[in-house]
Every structure is written in C-alpha cells, then in structure tokens.
Design a protein around this motif. Structure first.
Motif, PDB file in Angstrom:
ATOM      1  N   LEU A  46     -12.956  35.533 131.155  1.00  0.00           N
ATOM      2  CA  LEU A  46     -14.296  35.440 131.047  1.00  0.00           C
ATOM      3  C   LEU A  46     -14.773  33.904 131.746  1.00  0.00           C
ATOM      4  N   LYS A  47     -13.857  32.997 131.288  1.00  0.00           N
ATOM      5  CA  LYS A  47     -14.417  31.637 131.804  1.00  0.00           C
ATOM      6  C   LYS A  47     -13.621  31.500 133.404  1.00  0.00           C
ATOM      7  N   ALA A  48     -12.652  32.010 133.696  1.00  0.00           N
ATOM      8  CA  ALA A  48     -12.086  32.078 135.048  1.00  0.00           C
ATOM      9  C   ALA A  48     -12.862  32.721 136.002  1.00  0.00           C
ATOM     10  N   LYS A  49     -13.392  34.017 135.533  1.00  0.00           N
ATOM     11  CA  LYS A  49     -14.229  34.622 136.563  1.00  0.00           C
ATOM     12  C   LYS A  49     -15.226  33.969 137.372  1.00  0.00           C
ATOM     13  N   LYS A  50     -15.660  33.025 137.058  1.00  0.00           N
ATOM     14  CA  LYS A  50     -16.659  32.216 137.885  1.00  0.00           C
ATOM     15  C   LYS A  50     -16.182  31.654 139.028  1.00  0.00           C
ATOM     16  N   TYR A  51     -14.878  31.341 139.032  1.00  0.00           N
ATOM     17  CA  TYR A  51     -14.161  30.836 140.184  1.00  0.00           C
ATOM     18  C   TYR A  51     -13.483  31.796 141.067  1.00  0.00           C
ATOM     19  N   GLU A  52     -13.788  33.001 140.930  1.00  0.00           N
ATOM     20  CA  GLU A  52     -13.226  34.060 141.989  1.00  0.00           C
ATOM     21  C   GLU A  52     -13.907  33.952 143.016  1.00  0.00           C
ATOM     22  N   THR A  53     -13.528  34.209 144.203  1.00  0.00           N
ATOM     23  CA  THR A  53     -13.961  34.147 145.555  1.00  0.00           C
ATOM     24  C   THR A  53     -13.607  35.194 146.459  1.00  0.00           C
ATOM     25  N   GLU A  54     -14.338  35.638 147.414  1.00  0.00           N
ATOM     26  CA  GLU A  54     -14.030  36.748 148.426  1.00  0.00           C
ATOM     27  C   GLU A  54     -12.290  36.764 148.637  1.00  0.00           C
ATOM     28  N   ASP A  55     -11.743  35.548 148.641  1.00  0.00           N
ATOM     29  CA  ASP A  55     -10.291  35.679 149.145  1.00  0.00           C
ATOM     30  C   ASP A  55      -9.447  35.160 147.961  1.00  0.00           C
ATOM     31  N   PHE A  56      -9.996  35.216 146.794  1.00  0.00           N
ATOM     32  CA  PHE A  56      -9.109  34.871 145.653  1.00  0.00           C
ATOM     33  C   PHE A  56      -9.611  35.906 144.346  1.00  0.00           C
ATOM     34  N   GLN A  57      -8.747  36.821 143.862  1.00  0.00           N
ATOM     35  CA  GLN A  57      -9.297  37.626 142.935  1.00  0.00           C
ATOM     36  C   GLN A  57      -8.820  37.299 141.490  1.00  0.00           C
ATOM     37  N   ILE A  58      -9.435  37.355 140.535  1.00  0.00           N
ATOM     38  CA  ILE A  58      -9.070  37.190 139.006  1.00  0.00           C
ATOM     39  C   ILE A  58      -9.191  38.514 138.161  1.00  0.00           C
ATOM     40  N   ILE A  59      -7.860  38.833 137.931  1.00  0.00           N
ATOM     41  CA  ILE A  59      -7.769  40.137 137.121  1.00  0.00           C
ATOM     42  C   ILE A  59      -7.889  39.818 135.686  1.00  0.00           C
ATOM     43  N   CYS A  60      -8.666  40.821 134.852  1.00  0.00           N
ATOM     44  CA  CYS A  60      -8.689  40.728 133.555  1.00  0.00           C
ATOM     45  C   CYS A  60      -7.517  41.149 132.691  1.00  0.00           C
ATOM     46  N   GLY A  61      -6.905  40.562 131.977  1.00  0.00           N
ATOM     47  CA  GLY A  61      -6.000  41.073 131.367  1.00  0.00           C
ATOM     48  C   GLY A  61      -5.789  40.576 129.963  1.00  0.00           C
ATOM     49  N   SER A  62      -4.919  41.147 129.161  1.00  0.00           N
ATOM     50  CA  SER A  62      -4.527  40.518 127.877  1.00  0.00           C
ATOM     51  C   SER A  62      -3.121  40.835 127.406  1.00  0.00           C
ATOM     52  N   GLU A  63      -2.532  40.198 126.541  1.00  0.00           N
ATOM     53  CA  GLU A  63      -1.245  40.254 126.323  1.00  0.00           C
ATOM     54  C   GLU A  63      -1.465  40.510 124.693  1.00  0.00           C
ATOM     55  N   ILE A  64      -1.470  41.838 124.264  1.00  0.00           N
ATOM     56  CA  ILE A  64      -1.621  42.232 122.996  1.00  0.00           C
ATOM     57  C   ILE A  64      -0.426  42.142 122.103  1.00  0.00           C
ATOM     58  N   SER A  65      -0.391  41.549 120.780  1.00  0.00           N
ATOM     59  CA  SER A  65       0.825  41.885 119.769  1.00  0.00           C
ATOM     60  C   SER A  65       0.594  43.126 119.221  1.00  0.00           C
ATOM     61  N   THR A  66       1.785  43.866 119.058  1.00  0.00           N
ATOM     62  CA  THR A  66       1.757  45.149 118.368  1.00  0.00           C
ATOM     63  C   THR A  66       3.115  45.208 117.315  1.00  0.00           C
ATOM     64  N   GLU A  67       3.250  45.979 116.478  1.00  0.00           N
ATOM     65  CA  GLU A  67       4.318  46.003 115.795  1.00  0.00           C
ATOM     66  C   GLU A  67       5.785  46.656 116.573  1.00  0.00           C
ATOM     67  N   LYS A  68       5.522  46.902 117.699  1.00  0.00           N
ATOM     68  CA  LYS A  68       6.634  47.210 118.584  1.00  0.00           C
ATOM     69  C   LYS A  68       7.019  46.159 119.806  1.00  0.00           C
ATOM     70  N   GLY A  69       6.098  45.174 119.641  1.00  0.00           N
ATOM     71  CA  GLY A  69       6.433  43.942 120.669  1.00  0.00           C
ATOM     72  C   GLY A  69       5.068  43.887 121.411  1.00  0.00           C
ATOM     73  N   GLU A  70       4.957  43.046 122.329  1.00  0.00           N
ATOM     74  CA  GLU A  70       3.667  42.660 123.189  1.00  0.00           C
ATOM     75  C   GLU A  70       3.442  43.729 124.413  1.00  0.00           C
ATOM     76  N   VAL A  71       2.263  43.922 124.407  1.00  0.00           N
ATOM     77  CA  VAL A  71       1.969  45.064 125.627  1.00  0.00           C
ATOM     78  C   VAL A  71       0.781  44.199 126.462  1.00  0.00           C
ATOM     79  N   ILE A  72       1.188  44.294 127.565  1.00  0.00           N
ATOM     80  CA  ILE A  72       0.176  43.573 128.729  1.00  0.00           C
ATOM     81  C   ILE A  72      -0.817  44.691 129.179  1.00  0.00           C
ATOM     82  N   GLY A  73      -2.105  44.549 129.014  1.00  0.00           N
ATOM     83  CA  GLY A  73      -3.284  45.358 129.610  1.00  0.00           C
ATOM     84  C   GLY A  73      -3.924  44.608 130.818  1.00  0.00           C
ATOM     85  N   LEU A  74      -3.953  45.353 131.984  1.00  0.00           N
ATOM     86  CA  LEU A  74      -4.493  44.544 133.274  1.00  0.00           C
ATOM     87  C   LEU A  74      -5.798  45.476 133.700  1.00  0.00           C
TER      88      LEU A  74
END
Length: 107
Positions: A46-74
C-alpha cells in the motif's frame, strides 16, 4: 521483463527498507516490477503502490504463516485474515490471486 516476486519491506519482521527505497533499487537494477510480499500484511504494498509508473509495476502480495508453512499470495486485493493453510489458499483464490508455495533450497 524482469520481476522480483518475493520482497519484504520494513513492514515484515525480516525486512528493513522503506518501500520507496526498494522501488528505487529495483528500478536501478533494471527490473520491470516487483511484488511486495511482506509477512502477514499488505502494508508495504500500500505504501509502495504510489511509486508505480507506466514502466514499473508493483504487485500486491503477502507471505502468510500457516500451520503447514508459509504461503505466498500474489495479485491480492485485500489482507488475508486466516492462518489456516486451506483457508489461506481459498482466500487467495477468492481474490483471483496466485498461490505460491516457497521452497527453501540448500546446496
């Protein structure tokens, strides 16, 4: 196109950089974009999104802790609230996100 799909800002326990500096560094290294995948939050994105430009994309993701290990959502649109593996996967898919299982390789 070159993207870094696993980065952490100061909003992760193992990150230290401001989102703005991370974007500047990625652009200097010739990347076309990056995914901000802070642990259990999308605050860095949410903080980085304002630095996105036409030639540089910022993807929203998160690395979530679970009982089976980490899962990344993109390509998320909101925080993942659960920490149960199957619920996390379902919540990512409900947002039309991409589920990634990080693997640690040792050589």
């Amino acid at each position: 196109m070159k993207y870094d799909l696993h980065t952490h800002t100061k909003y992760s326990s193992d990150g230290f950089q401001e989102p703005e500096m991370m974007v500047k560094t990625a652009r200097t290294r010739g990347l076309s974009g990056m995914a901000i995948t802070d642990h259990n939050t999308i605050k860095g994105y949410l903080k980085a999104k304002k630095y996105e430009t036409e030639d540089f994309q910022i993807i929203c993701g998160s690395e979530i802790s679970t009982e089976k290990g980490e899962v990344i959502g993109l390509f998320l649109s909101s925080e993942i609230k659960s920490h149960t593996f199957l619920d996390v996967v379902d919540q990512i898919k409900e947002q039309d996100g991409v589920v990634v299982l990080p693997i640690l390789l040792t050589i």
